[in-house]
Motif scaffolding. Structure first.
Motif, PDB file in Angstrom:
ATOM      1  N   GLU A   1      -7.290 -22.740  10.339  1.00  0.00           N
ATOM      2  CA  GLU A   1      -8.338 -23.181   9.410  1.00  0.00           C
ATOM      3  C   GLU A   1      -9.668 -23.440  10.134  1.00  0.00           C
ATOM      4  N   SER A   2      -9.640 -23.497  11.452  1.00  0.00           N
ATOM      5  CA  SER A   2     -10.855 -23.703  12.229  1.00  0.00           C
ATOM      6  C   SER A   2     -11.689 -22.435  12.359  1.00  0.00           C
ATOM      7  N   LEU A   3     -11.119 -21.299  12.022  1.00  0.00           N
ATOM      8  CA  LEU A   3     -11.856 -20.048  12.106  1.00  0.00           C
ATOM      9  C   LEU A   3     -13.028 -20.055  11.115  1.00  0.00           C
ATOM     10  N   PRO A   4     -14.106 -19.350  11.430  1.00  0.00           N
ATOM     11  CA  PRO A   4     -15.192 -19.205  10.454  1.00  0.00           C
ATOM     12  C   PRO A   4     -14.665 -18.580   9.166  1.00  0.00           C
ATOM     13  N   ASP A   5     -15.321 -18.853   8.065  1.00  0.00           N
ATOM     14  CA  ASP A   5     -14.824 -18.432   6.754  1.00  0.00           C
ATOM     15  C   ASP A   5     -14.554 -16.930   6.671  1.00  0.00           C
ATOM     16  N   ASP A   6     -15.469 -16.125   7.207  1.00  0.00           N
ATOM     17  CA  ASP A   6     -15.292 -14.677   7.089  1.00  0.00           C
ATOM     18  C   ASP A   6     -14.122 -14.174   7.924  1.00  0.00           C
ATOM     19  N   TRP A   7     -13.745 -14.900   8.961  1.00  0.00           N
ATOM     20  CA  TRP A   7     -12.559 -14.550   9.742  1.00  0.00           C
ATOM     21  C   TRP A   7     -11.306 -15.156   9.115  1.00  0.00           C
ATOM     22  N   LYS A   8     -11.443 -16.338   8.577  1.00  0.00           N
ATOM     23  CA  LYS A   8     -10.289 -17.026   7.983  1.00  0.00           C
ATOM     24  C   LYS A   8      -9.767 -16.289   6.759  1.00  0.00           C
ATOM     25  N   VAL A   9     -10.656 -15.765   5.939  1.00  0.00           N
ATOM     26  CA  VAL A   9     -10.235 -15.103   4.703  1.00  0.00           C
ATOM     27  C   VAL A   9      -9.492 -13.798   4.990  1.00  0.00           C
ATOM     28  N   ARG A  10      -9.714 -13.219   6.163  1.00  0.00           N
ATOM     29  CA  ARG A  10      -9.061 -11.954   6.516  1.00  0.00           C
ATOM     30  C   ARG A  10      -7.866 -12.144   7.443  1.00  0.00           C
ATOM     31  N   LEU A  11      -7.491 -13.395   7.707  1.00  0.00           N
ATOM     32  CA  LEU A  11      -6.403 -13.668   8.656  1.00  0.00           C
ATOM     33  C   LEU A  11      -5.060 -13.209   8.095  1.00  0.00           C
ATOM     34  N   PRO A  12      -4.362 -12.288   8.764  1.00  0.00           N
ATOM     35  CA  PRO A  12      -3.039 -11.854   8.297  1.00  0.00           C
ATOM     36  C   PRO A  12      -2.024 -12.989   8.402  1.00  0.00           C
ATOM     37  N   ASP A  13      -0.979 -12.902   7.606  1.00  0.00           N
ATOM     38  CA  ASP A  13       0.065 -13.932   7.619  1.00  0.00           C
ATOM     39  C   ASP A  13       1.132 -13.665   8.672  1.00  0.00           C
ATOM     40  N   GLU A  14       1.345 -12.388   8.996  1.00  0.00           N
ATOM     41  CA  GLU A  14       2.461 -12.016   9.859  1.00  0.00           C
ATOM     42  C   GLU A  14       1.985 -11.652  11.265  1.00  0.00           C
ATOM     43  N   GLU A  15       2.908 -11.844  12.201  1.00  0.00           N
ATOM     44  CA  GLU A  15       2.672 -11.402  13.572  1.00  0.00           C
ATOM     45  C   GLU A  15       3.130  -9.950  13.715  1.00  0.00           C
ATOM     46  N   PRO A  16       2.536  -9.185  14.633  1.00  0.00           N
ATOM     47  CA  PRO A  16       1.548  -9.595  15.639  1.00  0.00           C
ATOM     48  C   PRO A  16       0.100  -9.588  15.127  1.00  0.00           C
ATOM     49  N   TYR A  17      -0.054  -9.241  13.842  1.00  0.00           N
ATOM     50  CA  TYR A  17      -1.402  -9.031  13.311  1.00  0.00           C
ATOM     51  C   TYR A  17      -2.228 -10.316  13.293  1.00  0.00           C
ATOM     52  N   LYS A  18      -1.573 -11.439  13.074  1.00  0.00           N
ATOM     53  CA  LYS A  18      -2.284 -12.714  13.073  1.00  0.00           C
ATOM     54  C   LYS A  18      -2.890 -12.995  14.450  1.00  0.00           C
ATOM     55  N   SER A  19      -2.078 -12.876  15.479  1.00  0.00           N
ATOM     56  CA  SER A  19      -2.565 -13.152  16.830  1.00  0.00           C
ATOM     57  C   SER A  19      -3.626 -12.138  17.259  1.00  0.00           C
ATOM     58  N   ARG A  20      -3.467 -10.910  16.852  1.00  0.00           N
ATOM     59  CA  ARG A  20      -4.457  -9.894  17.214  1.00  0.00           C
ATOM     60  C   ARG A  20      -5.790 -10.171  16.534  1.00  0.00           C
ATOM     61  N   HIS A  21      -5.747 -10.670  15.329  1.00  0.00           N
ATOM     62  CA  HIS A  21      -6.964 -11.033  14.611  1.00  0.00           C
ATOM     63  C   HIS A  21      -7.685 -12.179  15.323  1.00  0.00           C
ATOM     64  N   ILE A  22      -6.934 -13.170  15.740  1.00  0.00           N
ATOM     65  CA  ILE A  22      -7.519 -14.299  16.468  1.00  0.00           C
ATOM     66  C   ILE A  22      -8.087 -13.833  17.812  1.00  0.00           C
ATOM     67  N   ALA A  23      -7.364 -12.951  18.489  1.00  0.00           N
ATOM     68  CA  ALA A  23      -7.849 -12.415  19.768  1.00  0.00           C
ATOM     69  C   ALA A  23      -9.131 -11.613  19.568  1.00  0.00           C
ATOM     70  N   ASP A  24      -9.234 -10.889  18.460  1.00  0.00           N
ATOM     71  CA  ASP A  24     -10.473 -10.169  18.158  1.00  0.00           C
ATOM     72  C   ASP A  24     -11.651 -11.132  18.068  1.00  0.00           C
ATOM     73  N   PHE A  25     -11.420 -12.270  17.417  1.00  0.00           N
ATOM     74  CA  PHE A  25     -12.484 -13.255  17.256  1.00  0.00           C
ATOM     75  C   PHE A  25     -12.895 -13.849  18.602  1.00  0.00           C
ATOM     76  N   VAL A  26     -11.919 -14.242  19.403  1.00  0.00           N
ATOM     77  CA  VAL A  26     -12.212 -14.845  20.705  1.00  0.00           C
ATOM     78  C   VAL A  26     -12.867 -13.818  21.635  1.00  0.00           C
ATOM     79  N   ALA A  27     -12.387 -12.588  21.604  1.00  0.00           N
ATOM     80  CA  ALA A  27     -12.934 -11.554  22.488  1.00  0.00           C
ATOM     81  C   ALA A  27     -14.406 -11.286  22.197  1.00  0.00           C
ATOM     82  N   GLY A  28     -14.825 -11.475  20.965  1.00  0.00           N
ATOM     83  CA  GLY A  28     -16.208 -11.218  20.609  1.00  0.00           C
ATOM     84  C   GLY A  28     -17.171 -12.314  21.017  1.00  0.00           C
TER      85      GLY A  28
END
Length: 392
Positions: free
Chosen positions: A341-368
């Motif tokens: 829930e700490s993710l910015p709104d535009d990242w939070k709304v697109r956050l997948p529920d399942e792994e590995p996609y959830k972690s990859r989405h978070i890594a995309d945000f941190v990598a940027g």
């Protein structure tokens, strides 16, 4: 459009591009630009390119204004790449686009940040900055209403995917990208891509010397332990006997770049002739890299790299700063994983529920993230960050 440009027969030709992943309306013309010029401009205008000005090249979170960051490094690579491409009759715009984009996938704090993301993503396929460059340009950077990504040409994406040559075992990110848009991973890339890769080596080999001396991590005495550097220093000193040591060191760096560029041009021309390369696809089908150093210069360059790793990249102060940087990125990955829930709104709304996609989405945000944004977020959400995260 570019009727006055003289290309060699083996150069990539924008008029014969293999196209883009998503078809664009051909009646929409924004100026008289070739396919590769539009690619270059899309990269320059992207948010991910602008963020490079606050991402580590060698020195973590530099306080000084004179040290290189990812953005200045990319611009210097482009300058060297264009020079080589022009001399060889290659497409300068494609070469420039590849040079400018090659580091876009780097996370905050350079290789230290990449190591932390790799550790955090071990059970989800890992992390690789080169594949992240493709992922950023094809999926994450989305300023257009009709498709995801910048929709760059096949030739740019191919060159970035095969930055270090053919890829026979792509990681998950590159395999996913290639499945969507086949980049012929098993072949060599275009000559323009090969030039961009060697221009990257020339730039950081020599400019890191400049920054290393400026930071006090390298000394002239150490540099002169390398025979070919010593010979260049002697030549520079003979030519400019009254110049200060600092001025002669700068001239040394410039002369080294010139030597390497001239060597690449000569050696590449010899390989083009020896391998009977007449077309762009001839270079892709060759069983070796055509554009690159001569065998003699390659040995000298490897010796320089070994020297730089021992004396600069693995310097105790560098390693200490890298350890602190890894802590920042690791804490961010852990926090967002536990508290999405700490993710910015535009990242939070697109956050997948399942792994590995959830972690990859978070890594995309941190990598940027840029270095400074990562530090701010670390302090904001975890209450602290390692002190003294700077090595200059």
């Amino acid at each position: 459009m570019d009727n006055n440009i003289i290309r060699a027969s083996y150069a990539s030709n924008p008029h014969h591009s293999r196209g883009r992943q998503h078809q664009e309306e051909t009646d929409v013309v924004r100026g008289t630009r070739s396919v590769f010029q539009r690619d270059r401009d899309r990269i320059i205008h992207s948010i991910s390119f602008r963020r490079l000005r606050h991402k580590t090249q060698v020195f973590v979170a530099p306080d000084g204004d004179h040290y290189r960051v990812r953005l200045t490094h990319s611009l210097e690579v482009a300058q060297i790449g264009r020079t080589i491409a022009r001399t060889l009759g290659l497409d300068e715009d494609l070469t420039e686009a590849l040079c400018l984009a090659h580091d876009i996938g780097h996370p905050p704090f350079g290789h230290a940040g990449e190591d932390a993301l790799q550790d955090a993503m071990t059970s989800h396929g890992g992390f690789d900055h080169n594949a992240q460059t493709l992922r950023t340009l094809m999926q994450l950077e989305s300023p257009y209403p009709n498709w995801r990504g910048l929709n760059l040409s096949w030739e740019v994406l191919e060159g970035l995917a095969k930055h270090n040559g053919p890829v026979h075992e792509p990681n998950w990110a590159l395999a996913e990208i290639n499945a969507a848009f086949d980049l012929a991973l098993g072949k060599w890339p275009s000559l323009e891509a090969q030039v961009a890769a060697i221009a990257d080596d020339i730039a950081y080999d020599n400019h890191d010397i400049d920054d290393g001396v400026r930071a006090g991590f390298l000394s002239l005495e150490q540099l002169l332990e390398l025979p070919f550097i010593a010979r260049q220093w002697e030549a520079v000193s003979e030519q400019y006997p009254d110049a200060s040591e600092d001025m002669r060191l700068r001239e040394l760096v410039r002369s080294q770049i010139g030597l390497m560029v001239n060597d690449v041009v000569t050696a590449t021309k010899e390989r083009l002739e020896k391998c009977s390369v007449k077309t762009a696809d001839d270079a892709r089908d060759a069983d070796l890299m055509i554009a690159g150093f001569s065998d003699t210069m390659a040995l000298k360059e490897r010796a320089l790299k070994k020297f730089m790793y021992f004396n600069l990249y693995f310097h105790p102060e560098q390693k200490a700063a890298a350890d602190k940087a890894r802590v920042v990125v690791a804490k961010l990955m852990d926090h967002y994983t536990q508290n999405p829930e700490s993710l910015p709104d535009d990242w939070k709304v697109r956050l997948p529920d399942e792994e590995p996609y959830k972690s990859r989405h978070i890594a995309d945000f941190v990598a940027g993230m840029t270095d400074r944004y990562a530090l701010r977020e670390c302090i904001k959400w975890t209450g602290s960050a390692p002190e003294g995260l700077s090595n200059v």
